[in-house]
Each structure stands twice: as C-alpha cells, then as structure tokens.
Design a protein around this motif. Sequence first.
Motif, PDB file in Angstrom:
ATOM      1  N   GLU A  58       0.832  -1.101  -0.033  1.00  0.00           N
ATOM      2  CA  GLU A  58      -0.052   0.010  -0.019  1.00  0.00           C
ATOM      3  C   GLU A  58       1.087   1.299  -0.113  1.00  0.00           C
ATOM      4  O   GLU A  58       1.870   1.208   0.282  1.00  0.00           O
ATOM      5  N   PRO A  59       0.526   2.577  -0.325  1.00  0.00           N
ATOM      6  CA  PRO A  59       1.143   3.794  -0.612  1.00  0.00           C
ATOM      7  C   PRO A  59       1.510   4.458   0.728  1.00  0.00           C
ATOM      8  O   PRO A  59       2.641   4.975   0.649  1.00  0.00           O
ATOM      9  N   GLY A  60       0.693   3.910   1.870  1.00  0.00           N
ATOM     10  CA  GLY A  60       1.269   4.593   3.118  1.00  0.00           C
ATOM     11  C   GLY A  60       0.432   5.938   3.163  1.00  0.00           C
ATOM     12  O   GLY A  60      -0.043   6.373   2.347  1.00  0.00           O
ATOM     13  N   THR A  61       0.833   6.436   4.223  1.00  0.00           N
ATOM     14  CA  THR A  61       0.261   7.929   4.612  1.00  0.00           C
ATOM     15  C   THR A  61       1.608   8.790   4.809  1.00  0.00           C
ATOM     16  O   THR A  61       2.372   8.648   5.435  1.00  0.00           O
ATOM     17  N   ILE A  62       1.634   9.863   3.977  1.00  0.00           N
ATOM     18  CA  ILE A  62       2.564  11.009   4.211  1.00  0.00           C
ATOM     19  C   ILE A  62       2.795  11.579   5.740  1.00  0.00           C
ATOM     20  O   ILE A  62       1.544  11.984   6.250  1.00  0.00           O
ATOM     21  N   ALA A  63       3.560  11.466   6.360  1.00  0.00           N
ATOM     22  CA  ALA A  63       3.855  12.158   7.758  1.00  0.00           C
ATOM     23  C   ALA A  63       5.141  12.672   7.893  1.00  0.00           C
ATOM     24  O   ALA A  63       6.050  12.290   8.371  1.00  0.00           O
ATOM     25  N   PRO A  64       5.290  13.921   6.862  1.00  0.00           N
ATOM     26  CA  PRO A  64       6.573  14.521   6.937  1.00  0.00           C
ATOM     27  C   PRO A  64       7.196  15.097   8.315  1.00  0.00           C
ATOM     28  O   PRO A  64       6.350  15.390   9.122  1.00  0.00           O
ATOM     29  N   GLY A  65       8.439  15.104   8.624  1.00  0.00           N
ATOM     30  CA  GLY A  65       9.123  15.478   9.865  1.00  0.00           C
ATOM     31  C   GLY A  65       8.847  16.885   9.815  1.00  0.00           C
ATOM     32  O   GLY A  65       8.680  17.630   8.631  1.00  0.00           O
ATOM     33  N   PRO A  66       8.863  17.412  11.246  1.00  0.00           N
ATOM     34  CA  PRO A  66       8.718  18.960  11.409  1.00  0.00           C
ATOM     35  C   PRO A  66       9.691  19.850  10.450  1.00  0.00           C
ATOM     36  O   PRO A  66       9.409  20.976  10.259  1.00  0.00           O
ATOM     37  N   HIS A  67      10.714  19.152  10.250  1.00  0.00           N
ATOM     38  CA  HIS A  67      12.008  20.027   9.654  1.00  0.00           C
ATOM     39  C   HIS A  67      11.511  20.309   8.157  1.00  0.00           C
ATOM     40  O   HIS A  67      11.886  21.228   7.400  1.00  0.00           O
ATOM     41  N   GLN A  68      10.406  19.559   7.555  1.00  0.00           N
ATOM     42  CA  GLN A  68       9.923  19.799   6.127  1.00  0.00           C
ATOM     43  C   GLN A  68       9.230  20.943   5.853  1.00  0.00           C
ATOM     44  O   GLN A  68       9.311  21.740   4.776  1.00  0.00           O
ATOM     45  N   GLU A  69       8.523  21.510   6.846  1.00  0.00           N
ATOM     46  CA  GLU A  69       7.720  22.717   6.761  1.00  0.00           C
ATOM     47  C   GLU A  69       8.280  23.913   6.385  1.00  0.00           C
ATOM     48  O   GLU A  69       8.008  24.672   5.366  1.00  0.00           O
ATOM     49  N   PRO A  70       9.505  24.175   7.175  1.00  0.00           N
ATOM     50  CA  PRO A  70      10.241  25.510   6.956  1.00  0.00           C
ATOM     51  C   PRO A  70      11.175  25.205   5.403  1.00  0.00           C
ATOM     52  O   PRO A  70      11.014  26.148   4.752  1.00  0.00           O
ATOM     53  N   THR A  71      11.359  24.029   5.043  1.00  0.00           N
ATOM     54  CA  THR A  71      12.199  23.970   3.755  1.00  0.00           C
ATOM     55  C   THR A  71      11.005  24.063   2.575  1.00  0.00           C
ATOM     56  O   THR A  71      11.319  24.692   1.618  1.00  0.00           O
ATOM     57  N   LEU A  72       9.573  23.527   2.795  1.00  0.00           N
ATOM     58  CA  LEU A  72       8.758  23.717   1.746  1.00  0.00           C
ATOM     59  C   LEU A  72       8.491  25.207   1.727  1.00  0.00           C
ATOM     60  O   LEU A  72       8.495  25.800   0.569  1.00  0.00           O
ATOM     61  N   ASN A  73       8.593  26.012   2.602  1.00  0.00           N
ATOM     62  CA  ASN A  73       8.017  27.459   2.510  1.00  0.00           C
ATOM     63  C   ASN A  73       9.392  28.041   1.974  1.00  0.00           C
ATOM     64  O   ASN A  73       9.052  29.253   1.060  1.00  0.00           O
ATOM     65  N   GLU A  74      10.574  27.742   2.126  1.00  0.00           N
ATOM     66  CA  GLU A  74      11.804  28.463   1.564  1.00  0.00           C
ATOM     67  C   GLU A  74      11.717  28.049   0.201  1.00  0.00           C
ATOM     68  O   GLU A  74      11.861  28.815  -0.718  1.00  0.00           O
ATOM     69  N   LEU A  75      11.414  26.807  -0.345  1.00  0.00           N
ATOM     70  CA  LEU A  75      11.162  26.396  -1.791  1.00  0.00           C
ATOM     71  C   LEU A  75      10.189  27.337  -2.354  1.00  0.00           C
ATOM     72  O   LEU A  75      10.215  27.754  -3.455  1.00  0.00           O
ATOM     73  N   LEU A  76       8.861  27.522  -1.754  1.00  0.00           N
ATOM     74  CA  LEU A  76       7.823  28.421  -2.236  1.00  0.00           C
ATOM     75  C   LEU A  76       8.153  29.863  -2.553  1.00  0.00           C
ATOM     76  O   LEU A  76       8.044  30.468  -3.481  1.00  0.00           O
ATOM     77  N   ASP A  77       8.948  30.226  -1.459  1.00  0.00           N
ATOM     78  CA  ASP A  77       9.432  31.498  -1.427  1.00  0.00           C
ATOM     79  C   ASP A  77      10.362  31.833  -2.628  1.00  0.00           C
ATOM     80  O   ASP A  77      10.231  32.632  -3.479  1.00  0.00           O
ATOM     81  N   GLU A  78      11.361  30.924  -2.933  1.00  0.00           N
ATOM     82  CA  GLU A  78      12.151  30.908  -4.061  1.00  0.00           C
ATOM     83  C   GLU A  78      11.461  30.741  -5.362  1.00  0.00           C
ATOM     84  O   GLU A  78      11.717  31.456  -6.294  1.00  0.00           O
ATOM     85  N   VAL A  79      10.439  29.988  -5.574  1.00  0.00           N
ATOM     86  CA  VAL A  79       9.747  29.905  -7.058  1.00  0.00           C
ATOM     87  C   VAL A  79       9.100  31.374  -6.961  1.00  0.00           C
ATOM     88  O   VAL A  79       9.160  31.800  -8.178  1.00  0.00           O
ATOM     89  N   ILE A  80       8.406  31.686  -5.928  1.00  0.00           N
ATOM     90  CA  ILE A  80       7.731  32.905  -6.262  1.00  0.00           C
ATOM     91  C   ILE A  80       8.519  33.973  -6.891  1.00  0.00           C
ATOM     92  O   ILE A  80       8.281  34.917  -7.781  1.00  0.00           O
ATOM     93  N   ALA A  81       9.789  34.264  -6.137  1.00  0.00           N
ATOM     94  CA  ALA A  81      10.651  35.353  -6.225  1.00  0.00           C
ATOM     95  C   ALA A  81      11.580  34.938  -7.665  1.00  0.00           C
ATOM     96  O   ALA A  81      11.496  36.102  -8.695  1.00  0.00           O
ATOM     97  N   TRP A  82      11.753  33.707  -8.071  1.00  0.00           N
ATOM     98  CA  TRP A  82      12.381  33.611  -9.500  1.00  0.00           C
ATOM     99  C   TRP A  82      11.105  33.789 -10.405  1.00  0.00           C
ATOM    100  O   TRP A  82      11.560  34.388 -11.558  1.00  0.00           O
ATOM    101  N   SER A  83       9.976  33.322 -10.148  1.00  0.00           N
ATOM    102  CA  SER A  83       8.968  33.595 -11.454  1.00  0.00           C
ATOM    103  C   SER A  83       8.664  35.217 -11.483  1.00  0.00           C
ATOM    104  O   SER A  83       8.530  35.480 -12.537  1.00  0.00           O
ATOM    105  N   GLY A  84       8.922  35.927 -10.414  1.00  0.00           N
ATOM    106  CA  GLY A  84       8.730  37.253 -10.563  1.00  0.00           C
ATOM    107  C   GLY A  84      10.022  38.005 -11.252  1.00  0.00           C
ATOM    108  O   GLY A  84       9.695  38.847 -12.233  1.00  0.00           O
ATOM    109  N   ALA A  85      10.952  37.591 -11.069  1.00  0.00           N
ATOM    110  CA  ALA A  85      12.191  37.878 -11.541  1.00  0.00           C
ATOM    111  C   ALA A  85      12.301  37.639 -13.050  1.00  0.00           C
ATOM    112  O   ALA A  85      12.918  38.570 -14.107  1.00  0.00           O
ATOM    113  N   LEU A  86      11.775  36.535 -13.634  1.00  0.00           N
ATOM    114  CA  LEU A  86      11.923  36.181 -14.908  1.00  0.00           C
ATOM    115  C   LEU A  86      10.584  36.916 -15.813  1.00  0.00           C
ATOM    116  O   LEU A  86      10.711  36.523 -17.067  1.00  0.00           O
ATOM    117  N   GLN A  87       9.823  37.542 -15.007  1.00  0.00           N
ATOM    118  CA  GLN A  87       8.406  37.966 -15.723  1.00  0.00           C
ATOM    119  C   GLN A  87       8.949  38.909 -16.893  1.00  0.00           C
ATOM    120  O   GLN A  87       8.421  38.924 -17.948  1.00  0.00           O
TER     121      GLN A  87
END
Length: 151
Positions: free
Chosen positions: A110-139
């Motif tokens: 079975e595929p299981g259930t995603i249960a990311p560790g607490p360190h993953q949330e700030p990493t995801l936020n950093e990733l999203l901030d970078e994608v947003i910044a670069w998307s804007g810079a490339l406009q």
Amino acid sequence: MLDEPLPALFGAYHHAHTNRWAQTIGSFDGFVFVTPEYNHSAPAALKNAIDFLFAEWNNKAAGFVSHGVHGGVRAVEHLRHVMTELQVANVRTQVALSAFTDFEISDPTEPGTIAPGPHQEPTLNELLDEVIAWSGALQPLRAAADQTVAA
C-alpha cells in the motif's frame, strides 16, 4: 505517450490535448513538481508530460518535492537537467521525503500515509518563496517573448 508529429520546439501542436496542455502550462509563471523516484530517475509519465511542450515552459521557475527510498533526489537531479534545457530556472531548495522517515507504511503493498517530519515545513516554505521570487524576476523575459510572438 507523446504523439505529436513534430518536435515541441517547433510549437506546431496538432492535437487538441496538446493544445489544452499548452494553454494550461502557458498560464502559469512557476511550478512545483512533486515526483517519486523510480529506477534512479523521474517517472516516465512525468517526463512525457514535460516533453509535449517547449516554449510554454520557457522563462519560468520550478521547485521540486520528491520522495523515495533515498528521498527522490536522483529523480530531481534528472529533472533539473531537463528544466535547464527548457529554460526553466530551478530553485536550489528541495523537499526530499524519505520513505523511511516521512511516511507511515504499515503494508508495503500500500502507498502509506505521508507524515513529514517537522523540519520539512520550513524547507517547503523556503522552496515556495524561491519559486515565487524567481517567477517574478523572470517576468520581463516572459513579457519580451510574448511581444516577439505577437509581432
């Protein structure tokens, strides 16, 4: 599977499903790809979906969330090369989910259930901030390309 008669680089899409896909991808400024790792790479279905288009990807940004036995890092390494060829700026930060620590798996069939560790949330936020910044810079590059196509 990719069924266009000409390479995507020409932008001459013949099929309705490709034109719909082109409109969808063309409407976004950036992407977050979520991918598993299979046989040390990205799944064929994802690569095939990417290969349908060319110009619609250009001058945009991408980030990656991956998962697998080794966090899916090898799949992302392959996707980074593909994105570079498509003129997509891929951001440095990556969320790599381990099958051993970021999923609850009680039955290996079975595929299981995603249960990311607490360190993953700030990493995801950093990733999203970078994608947003670069998307804007490339406009400005996207705008210049749009003007060239319209001319």
